[in-house]
Enzyme design. Structure first.
Site, PDB file in Angstrom:
ATOM      1  N   THR A  27       0.857  -1.184   0.000  1.00  0.00           N
ATOM      2  CA  THR A  27       0.000   0.000   0.000  1.00  0.00           C
ATOM      3  C   THR A  27       0.893   1.233   0.000  1.00  0.00           C
ATOM      4  OG1 THR A  27      -0.114   0.288   2.412  1.00  0.00           O
ATOM      5  CG2 THR A  27      -1.673  -1.268   1.420  1.00  0.00           C
ATOM      6  N   ALA A  56       3.070  -1.080   4.802  1.00  0.00           N
ATOM      7  CA  ALA A  56       2.375   0.136   5.215  1.00  0.00           C
ATOM      8  C   ALA A  56       3.413   1.247   5.327  1.00  0.00           C
ATOM      9  CB  ALA A  56       1.671  -0.081   6.550  1.00  0.00           C
ATOM     10  N   ILE A  82       7.305  -2.153   7.046  1.00  0.00           N
ATOM     11  CA  ILE A  82       7.264  -0.697   7.028  1.00  0.00           C
ATOM     12  C   ILE A  82       7.895  -0.143   5.754  1.00  0.00           C
ATOM     13  CG2 ILE A  82       7.849   1.410   8.268  1.00  0.00           C
ATOM     14  CD1 ILE A  82       5.966  -0.583   9.763  1.00  0.00           C
ATOM     15  N   LYS A  83       7.091   0.588   4.989  1.00  0.00           N
ATOM     16  CA  LYS A  83       7.617   1.254   3.800  1.00  0.00           C
ATOM     17  C   LYS A  83       8.245   2.581   4.207  1.00  0.00           C
ATOM     18  CE  LYS A  83       5.695   1.157  -0.345  1.00  0.00           C
ATOM     19  NZ  LYS A  83       4.665   1.313  -1.413  1.00  0.00           N
ATOM     20  N   VAL A  84       9.470   2.767   3.763  1.00  0.00           N
ATOM     21  CA  VAL A  84      10.247   3.953   4.111  1.00  0.00           C
ATOM     22  C   VAL A  84      10.760   4.580   2.815  1.00  0.00           C
ATOM     23  CG1 VAL A  84      12.282   4.782   5.356  1.00  0.00           C
ATOM     24  CG2 VAL A  84      10.938   2.895   6.297  1.00  0.00           C
TER      25      VAL A  84
END
Length: 214
Positions: A27, A56, A82-84
């Protein structure tokens, strides 16, 4: 090769899972904004549907803010990744999160050097955006090939998620090059099942069968 579905829509995710082709979900803030549920509640619902990683994305721009957001998101479910963003602050956050055992997906990658830095920082996944590169006349297949070569040269464990997929050709290119994952919209997943000769063959088979039963 693994397929992730690139959407935050629960109905689309369910449909992809029913096809038996979805290994995870990605996402982003734009996709989340299209849905009605609060962010964290939506991620929790997605995790109930999918037996695989669910990316996310944090929205903070500084490392401390990213880490704080990440820890909150990671507490939702063990599936959460975790998208960074691929920035200097993002790399700081990835290093800290990796040390804490939190999986990360470094996004908005457009060069092999960026992918190298993300892997070196400890990213679980790196997400090169192929469609956006092709939009400006850059051969995205070369980028994927370079990233895979670099990771192989140095034994990096980061998995390559080919993102910003525009259609079946991007999926085929990624598979031929040996990318670990392609994250694709439901529309493209459905396109992969289609070929005009398949449709023509089915029509002929059915026509012949109807003649036999008359």
């Amino acid at each position: 090769m693994k397929f992730f579905i690139d959407t935050a829509n629960l109905d689309e995710i369910r449909e992809g899972v029913e096809l038996g082709l979805v290994d995870g979900v990605t996402t982003n803030p734009s996709l989340i904004a299209r849905e009605n549920l609060p962010f964290e509640e939506l991620i929790a619902e997605i995790c109930k549907i999918v037996d695989g990683p669910v990316s996310a994305e944090v929205i903070s721009l500084d490392a401390p803010g990213m880490v704080a957001e990440a820890k909150k998101l990671a507490s939702i479910d063990e599936k959460v990744v975790i998208k960074v963003p691929m920035t200097a602050e993002g790399l700081k956050a990835v290093r800290q999160l990796s040390a804490a055992g939190i999986k990360t997906n470094v996004t908005l990658i457009f060069s092999a050097n960026q992918a190298l830095l993300a892997a070196k920082a400890g990213a679980s996944y790196v997400s090169p955006f192929v469609g956006r590169l092709d939009d400006i006349g850059v051969n995205s297949a070369d980028l994927i090939s370079d990233i895979l070569t670099i990771f192989d040269n140095y034994g990096y464990a980061s998995e390559v998620i080919v993102a910003s997929v525009r259609g079946p050709q991007h999926v085929l290119d990624s598979a031929l090059l040996g990318a670990d994952i392609a994250t694709i919209p439901l529309k493209t997943i459905k396109q992969l099942t289609k070929h005009p000769l398949t449709d023509k063959g089915m029509e002929q088979f059915l026509a012949d069968w109807e003649k036999r039963t008359q």
